[in-house]
Design an enzyme around this catalytic site. Sequence first.
Site: not given
Length: 195
Positions: A89-90
Amino acid sequence: MVDVSRVQKELTECNRDREVSGVSIALHDGASISHLTGTIAGPADSPYEGGTFVIDIHLPGGYPFEPPKMQFITKVWHPNISSQNGAICLDILKDQWSPALTLKTALLSLQALLSSPAPDDPQDAVVAQQYLRDYPTFAATARYWTEAFAKSTSTGMEEKVQKLVEMGFPEDLVRSTLKSVDGDENMALEKLCSG
């Protein structure tokens, strides 16, 4: 269609200073330029220090106008990385990607993420809760996972090679397969049997 000349230039640039930056990229099993393997060194003063983390990188046909698809192959205990499948999750790997960014900047961003988790926007809710509620246990677990999954000893690797060679697989193939799965003997056996 992937911009081959740009990707080749990015690979050269990324690998030029890998000793300093702690990140590198290679073709995955010498295959297509759209399937790469990245490595990042665990950042100093973090539970990931001393580890080497392997990232699977797939470049979509629209790269660099579409973000690369990245996933940790090395198991890692982190709020923004799935402990189950390595999903990340970026924001820059999703809606904040820009063609001005490169594979190197993406890997450096992952390295920075290891140093500075964002538990309020987690990929792994269990890890995020532990990070927020019991940081010492989180840090100890992250260090343990780093020791177990992100550090390989050459002795351990030689034992794995010997076991797989005794099963009848060629040594060169065993070594390259183990390297591609970051020393995970079970994944290597699965890959050798299926391929």
